[in-house]
Design an enzyme around this catalytic site. Structure first.
Site, PDB file in Angstrom:
ATOM      1  N   SER A 183      32.486  37.127 -16.273  1.00  0.00           N
ATOM      2  CA  SER A 183      31.111  37.055 -16.757  1.00  0.00           C
ATOM      3  C   SER A 183      31.000  36.533 -18.182  1.00  0.00           C
ATOM      4  CB  SER A 183      30.426  38.415 -16.631  1.00  0.00           C
ATOM      5  OG  SER A 183      31.196  39.430 -17.227  1.00  0.00           O
ATOM      6  N   HIS A 211      28.942  36.309 -10.247  1.00  0.00           N
ATOM      7  CA  HIS A 211      28.653  34.986 -10.811  1.00  0.00           C
ATOM      8  C   HIS A 211      29.122  33.837  -9.922  1.00  0.00           C
ATOM      9  CE1 HIS A 211      27.301  36.752 -14.576  1.00  0.00           C
ATOM     10  NE2 HIS A 211      28.305  37.598 -14.437  1.00  0.00           N
ATOM     11  N   LYS A 243      21.265  37.767  -9.813  1.00  0.00           N
ATOM     12  CA  LYS A 243      21.728  36.565 -10.510  1.00  0.00           C
ATOM     13  C   LYS A 243      21.299  35.326  -9.724  1.00  0.00           C
ATOM     14  CE  LYS A 243      24.600  39.278 -13.319  1.00  0.00           C
ATOM     15  NZ  LYS A 243      25.631  40.264 -13.338  1.00  0.00           N
TER      16      LYS A 243
HETATM   17  C1  LIG Z   1      25.799  41.647 -13.691  1.00  0.00           C
HETATM   18  C2  LIG Z   1      27.106  42.113 -13.192  1.00  0.00           C
HETATM   19  C3  LIG Z   1      27.237  43.363 -12.562  1.00  0.00           C
HETATM   20  C4  LIG Z   1      26.106  44.344 -12.505  1.00  0.00           C
HETATM   21  O1  LIG Z   1      25.128  43.949 -11.611  1.00  0.00           O
HETATM   22  P1  LIG Z   1      23.637  44.529 -11.796  1.00  0.00           P
HETATM   23  O2  LIG Z   1      23.007  44.321 -10.480  1.00  0.00           O
HETATM   24  O3  LIG Z   1      23.020  43.729 -12.890  1.00  0.00           O
HETATM   25  O4  LIG Z   1      23.792  45.972 -12.160  1.00  0.00           O
HETATM   26  C5  LIG Z   1      28.463  43.689 -12.024  1.00  0.00           C
HETATM   27  N1  LIG Z   1      29.518  42.852 -12.129  1.00  0.00           N
HETATM   28  C6  LIG Z   1      29.438  41.663 -12.760  1.00  0.00           C
HETATM   29  C7  LIG Z   1      30.639  40.797 -12.845  1.00  0.00           C
HETATM   30  C8  LIG Z   1      28.234  41.263 -13.320  1.00  0.00           C
HETATM   31  O5  LIG Z   1      28.141  40.114 -13.957  1.00  0.00           O
END
Ligand SMILES: *Cc1c(COP(=O)(O)O)cnc(C)c1O
Length: 400
Positions: A183, A211, A243
């Protein structure tokens, strides 16, 4: 002599401020889109995870609106009570089909999905092997699970292999867990090597593809599609919906046994309210769009190429990173913050990411691109970075 919580908090807040680690939310007016008004200022934003530009897509919004009429706002209860509607069930079927797995299970956030998986699968004698740069939720997940935790060097499958050799013990399970696309650095985990290791050692591999899904692979199938990995090579696939899919929530996909295990044992699935049905309905729509409209991935890919080329010419960035997450590592929190402030003055919103989110000494600008960006916007960002960044901060200044 006790210290009051108030006193302790004041000291810690003072230290955070002094170290240039102060965090505060900005207030956005209107929907997520590259051009936005935030804290009263008109900017082009390069920090959203809305990779495909679906967060405010009118078809997605229309699906949510229709479901609001049919189901109301709140789910009213956990999935296992009576918060699990027809739409949730259909979305789980869609996600299972999309990921090529037997079943999928919805969680209310990705953070909770990660906590719930490790807690449900691992006991205190079991071991989780984590990449050092895994997302915070995966690090916290091993604490909640109370299992043994080993952290291998970032992206280093050999190091993970040595740990598997060292942790073999009868009657105990091992799980390797990694972000698919990291991330903060935007690089890929060495999934084929990790999958081979896991199989050789009788361990399981879990990929958090927050991602990668929607972004990588011809059909947006993410890191597994990108590396041609089968469900048996990646038995636990976790994905987020907030995302690339532009909505909210998360899911885990895998075998019937895995999903039944999570349903029975995962505390963050059992003891929380289901996501609103309208979110599930919106996600069904955005999932269909994400699969069908591959031009979004193609346009995003070409913008990423343009940005990488530009950064490379400026002696910045890592040309090996091909995802929509591009980091410009600057070193100190102070410099990263100063650069982010200067870009904001120019109407460009690029966040400074500082420790403890990233390792000490690697404070950076984290640029993320979306299919909703234009080439002109990317060029404008490159131009501003070129004008604002001190020459001595570049790894290999462009000859000119
Ligand atoms: C954003 C993210 C999460 C958390 O997801 P949410 O739905 O925003 O709580 C978990 N793992 C990774 C790698 C992320 O980028």
């Amino acid at each position: 002599m006790t210290v009051s919580i108030e006193q302790r908090l004041r000291e810690r807040l003072g230290a955070a401020r002094a170290a240039g680690r102060w965090r505060a939310p900005r207030t956005l007016e209107g929907p997520q889109s590259p051009e936005q008004v935030i804290d009263g200022r008109r900017v082009v934003a390069f920090c959203s995870n809305d990779y495909l530009g679906l967060a405010a897509d009118r078809r997605v919004v229309a699906a949510a609106r229709a479901a609001l009429e049919d189901y109301g706002m709140g789910a009213g209860a956990a999935h296992l009570v009576n918060g699990h509607t027809r739409v949730h069930a259909e979305l789980e079927d869609d996600l299972a089909e999309f990921t090529g797995r037997e079943r999928a299970l919805l969680f209310s956030t990705g953070y909770m999905a990660n906590l719930g998986v490790l807690q449900a699968l691992l006991g205190r004698h079991d071991t989780v092997l984590e990449d050092r740069l895994n997302h915070a939720s995966l690090i916290d997940a091993s604490r909640l699970a109370g299992c043994r935790t080993r952290r291998y060097r970032h992206g280093d499958a050999e190091h993970a292999g040595a740990m598997l050799e060292a942790t073999a013990a009868r009657q105990h399970s091992r799980l390797i867990v990694t972000d698919g696309v990291f991330s903060m650095d935007g690089d890929h985990a060495p999934l084929p090597a990790l999958a081979a290791l896991a199989q050789r050692h009788g361990a399981w591999l879990m990929v958090d593809d927050a991602h990668g899904l929607g972004v990588l692979g011809e059909g947006g199938g993410g890191s597994c599609e990108h590396f041609h990995l089968t469900p048996s090579e990646v038995p636990v696939l976790m994905g987020t919906l907030g995302k690339a899919f532009g909505t909210a929530g998360a899911f885990v996909a895998g075998s019937r046994t895995l999903i039944e295990g999570l349903t029975q044992f995962s505390r963050t699935y059992i003891y929380t309210t289901a996501m609103p049905a309208a979110v599930a309905a919106a996600t069904r729509q955005s999932l269909a769009i994400a699969q069908r409209e591959s031009w979004r991935r193609a346009h995003l890919g070409s913008l990423v190429g343009r940005l990488r080329q530009g950064l490379t010419q400026l002696g910045l960035g890592d040309p090996g990173v091909v995802s929509p997450i591009q980091s410009v590592i600057l070193g100190t929190s102070r410099l990263a913050t100063a650069m982010a402030d200067a870009l904001l003055e120019q109407g460009l919103l690029v966040p400074a990411i500082r420790p403890p989110t990233v390792p000490e000494g690697s404070a950076r600008l984290r640029i993320t691109l979306s299919a909703a960006h234009t080439e002109t916007q990317v060029d404008r960002l490159l131009d501003a970075i070129d004008r604002l960044l001190p020459r001595d901060r570049r790894a290999h200044p462009a000859a000119c």
